[in-house]
Design a protein around this motif. Sequence first.
Motif, PDB file in Angstrom:
ATOM      1  N   PHE A  84       0.852  -1.187   0.000  1.00  0.00           N
ATOM      2  CA  PHE A  84       0.000   0.000   0.000  1.00  0.00           C
ATOM      3  C   PHE A  84       0.886   1.234   0.000  1.00  0.00           C
ATOM      4  O   PHE A  84       1.641   1.454   0.941  1.00  0.00           O
ATOM      5  CB  PHE A  84      -0.895   0.025   1.243  1.00  0.00           C
ATOM      6  N   LEU A  85       0.787   2.014  -1.038  1.00  0.00           N
ATOM      7  CA  LEU A  85       1.564   3.259  -1.114  1.00  0.00           C
ATOM      8  C   LEU A  85       0.659   4.433  -0.779  1.00  0.00           C
ATOM      9  O   LEU A  85      -0.248   4.773  -1.549  1.00  0.00           O
ATOM     10  CB  LEU A  85       2.158   3.412  -2.522  1.00  0.00           C
ATOM     11  N   LYS A  86       0.890   4.991   0.404  1.00  0.00           N
ATOM     12  CA  LYS A  86       0.112   6.169   0.804  1.00  0.00           C
ATOM     13  C   LYS A  86       0.867   7.401   0.334  1.00  0.00           C
ATOM     14  O   LYS A  86       1.962   7.689   0.803  1.00  0.00           O
ATOM     15  CB  LYS A  86      -0.072   6.191   2.322  1.00  0.00           C
ATOM     16  N   ILE A  87       0.286   8.102  -0.600  1.00  0.00           N
ATOM     17  CA  ILE A  87       0.966   9.239  -1.219  1.00  0.00           C
ATOM     18  C   ILE A  87       0.829  10.464  -0.320  1.00  0.00           C
ATOM     19  O   ILE A  87      -0.266  10.811   0.104  1.00  0.00           O
ATOM     20  CB  ILE A  87       0.357   9.544  -2.602  1.00  0.00           C
ATOM     21  N   CYS A  88       1.962  11.081  -0.013  1.00  0.00           N
ATOM     22  CA  CYS A  88       1.925  12.316   0.772  1.00  0.00           C
ATOM     23  C   CYS A  88       1.815  13.498  -0.179  1.00  0.00           C
ATOM     24  O   CYS A  88       2.408  13.505  -1.250  1.00  0.00           O
ATOM     25  CB  CYS A  88       3.180  12.450   1.622  1.00  0.00           C
ATOM     26  N   GLY A  89       1.051  14.485   0.235  1.00  0.00           N
ATOM     27  CA  GLY A  89       0.803  15.638  -0.636  1.00  0.00           C
ATOM     28  C   GLY A  89       1.575  16.871  -0.222  1.00  0.00           C
ATOM     29  O   GLY A  89       2.764  16.795   0.118  1.00  0.00           O
ATOM     30  N   GLU A  90       0.876  17.993  -0.218  1.00  0.00           N
ATOM     31  CA  GLU A  90       1.523  19.300  -0.097  1.00  0.00           C
ATOM     32  C   GLU A  90       1.795  19.715   1.347  1.00  0.00           C
ATOM     33  O   GLU A  90       1.424  20.788   1.788  1.00  0.00           O
ATOM     34  CB  GLU A  90       0.689  20.351  -0.839  1.00  0.00           C
ATOM     35  N   SER A  91       2.473  18.849   2.082  1.00  0.00           N
ATOM     36  CA  SER A  91       2.919  19.222   3.435  1.00  0.00           C
ATOM     37  C   SER A  91       4.005  18.240   3.857  1.00  0.00           C
ATOM     38  O   SER A  91       4.221  17.234   3.177  1.00  0.00           O
ATOM     39  CB  SER A  91       1.755  19.180   4.422  1.00  0.00           C
ATOM     40  N   GLU A 137       7.438  11.091   0.802  1.00  0.00           N
ATOM     41  CA  GLU A 137       7.212  12.530   0.942  1.00  0.00           C
ATOM     42  C   GLU A 137       7.260  13.204  -0.428  1.00  0.00           C
ATOM     43  O   GLU A 137       8.080  12.848  -1.264  1.00  0.00           O
ATOM     44  CB  GLU A 137       8.277  13.148   1.858  1.00  0.00           C
ATOM     45  N   HIS A 138       6.380  14.157  -0.632  1.00  0.00           N
ATOM     46  CA  HIS A 138       6.318  14.888  -1.903  1.00  0.00           C
ATOM     47  C   HIS A 138       7.552  15.785  -2.051  1.00  0.00           C
ATOM     48  O   HIS A 138       7.968  16.432  -1.088  1.00  0.00           O
ATOM     49  CB  HIS A 138       5.057  15.744  -1.910  1.00  0.00           C
ATOM     50  N   SER A 197      -7.333  14.378  -1.308  1.00  0.00           N
ATOM     51  CA  SER A 197      -7.249  15.752  -1.804  1.00  0.00           C
ATOM     52  C   SER A 197      -6.197  15.839  -2.925  1.00  0.00           C
ATOM     53  O   SER A 197      -6.301  15.092  -3.895  1.00  0.00           O
ATOM     54  CB  SER A 197      -6.929  16.703  -0.645  1.00  0.00           C
ATOM     55  N   TYR A 198      -5.178  16.691  -2.771  1.00  0.00           N
ATOM     56  CA  TYR A 198      -4.172  16.772  -3.847  1.00  0.00           C
ATOM     57  C   TYR A 198      -3.514  15.410  -4.075  1.00  0.00           C
ATOM     58  O   TYR A 198      -3.366  14.964  -5.218  1.00  0.00           O
ATOM     59  CB  TYR A 198      -3.118  17.841  -3.517  1.00  0.00           C
ATOM     60  N   SER A 199      -3.145  14.746  -2.982  1.00  0.00           N
ATOM     61  CA  SER A 199      -2.522  13.430  -3.178  1.00  0.00           C
ATOM     62  C   SER A 199      -3.555  12.420  -3.697  1.00  0.00           C
ATOM     63  O   SER A 199      -3.196  11.408  -4.292  1.00  0.00           O
ATOM     64  CB  SER A 199      -1.849  12.935  -1.898  1.00  0.00           C
ATOM     65  N   GLY A 200      -4.841  12.727  -3.499  1.00  0.00           N
ATOM     66  CA  GLY A 200      -5.897  11.912  -4.104  1.00  0.00           C
ATOM     67  C   GLY A 200      -5.866  12.050  -5.617  1.00  0.00           C
ATOM     68  O   GLY A 200      -6.003  11.069  -6.356  1.00  0.00           O
ATOM     69  N   ALA A 201      -5.640  13.271  -6.072  1.00  0.00           N
ATOM     70  CA  ALA A 201      -5.503  13.502  -7.511  1.00  0.00           C
ATOM     71  C   ALA A 201      -4.272  12.746  -8.037  1.00  0.00           C
ATOM     72  O   ALA A 201      -4.341  12.075  -9.069  1.00  0.00           O
ATOM     73  CB  ALA A 201      -5.372  14.993  -7.803  1.00  0.00           C
ATOM     74  N   LEU A 202      -3.177  12.836  -7.283  1.00  0.00           N
ATOM     75  CA  LEU A 202      -1.967  12.096  -7.696  1.00  0.00           C
ATOM     76  C   LEU A 202      -2.262  10.604  -7.773  1.00  0.00           C
ATOM     77  O   LEU A 202      -1.806   9.908  -8.679  1.00  0.00           O
ATOM     78  CB  LEU A 202      -0.820  12.352  -6.705  1.00  0.00           C
ATOM     79  N   SER A 203      -3.033  10.133  -6.803  1.00  0.00           N
ATOM     80  CA  SER A 203      -3.373   8.710  -6.746  1.00  0.00           C
ATOM     81  C   SER A 203      -4.141   8.288  -8.013  1.00  0.00           C
ATOM     82  O   SER A 203      -3.838   7.265  -8.630  1.00  0.00           O
ATOM     83  CB  SER A 203      -4.195   8.440  -5.481  1.00  0.00           C
TER      84      SER A 203
END
Length: 276
Positions: A84-91, A137-138, A197-203
Amino acid sequence: MEMTTLTMVLFLLSMLWSVSHGFVPPRTFRNSLSRSGSNNYLTTEELWFNQTLDHFSPYDHRQFEQRYYEFLDYFRPAENGPIFLKICGESACNGITNDYISCGILKGLVKVVSSILFGTKSKVLAKKFGAAVVSLEHRYYGKSSPFKSLSTENLRYLSSKQALFDLAVFRQHYQESLNLKHNRESTENPWFVFGVSYSGALSAWFRLKFPHLTCGSLASSAVVLAVYNFTEFDQQIGESAGAECKAALQETTKLVEQRLASNGKALKKLFNAGEV
Ligand SMILES: *[C@@H]1O[C@H](CO)[C@@H](O)[C@H](O)[C@H]1NC(C)=O
Ligand SMILES: *[C@@H]1O[C@H](CO)[C@@H](O)[C@H](O)[C@H]1NC(C)=O
């Protein structure tokens, strides 16, 4: 960069909107809310790997160190458990949080459905599927900044396109290191990506762009549609808040705008943004 009135007001509104809708507030805020709890992270142990700075230049071979995390307590490698890759977003990404599905991101229907499907916490989810959980981390956030100074010139490699390729390179790197660790060759675990959110878009975009690198994607509240001057957002807040609250929000916004114009610095200080 100058923080515009609009950004400020949108931020305030989105906070109010978030809270009133049970959505998860931005991570920085959420962290300060939950700092007292010790079970918020599955891990905070930092790991690093060398990432390509510019994925689109054949000449530029510069690299930077990108931070990531892994949680392997429930991983069942013998059964080729998923990753499971949990993508980190803008923080800043300070660890693998244990609040992904439990913290009310999608209260209501989705929460019910996901709790039936996945259990209520990603830990439960990982346990159930024998999964490894990793998080990257982004670029440009937290400790994964390629440059010391965030000058405009240095920001040229900050884009969601570069970030998507970061994820792809990381995915390959991690899979290879896992194979090495378990003494096996060219094994491919099933990878599943998550984001909000943003990382949801990346996902969502990651799944679209690299269908061969992931078997699925959960894109929660994904902001996949960019809308200029998104006044409908404010309208929806107004409707959801109700007439009285809407009037108060409008009054507050007006006051904030006036104060920003007359004594912006003092106002920003109230939000710990005096230097912005
Ligand atoms: C990244 O590359 C540099 C330069 O080759 C090296 O010194 C550093 O140890 C590498 N970092 C990692 C995490 O592999
Ligand atoms: C945004 O949209 C509103 C409503 O359509 C309009 O009044 C306003 O001028 C627009 N602002 C910008 C910056 O385009």
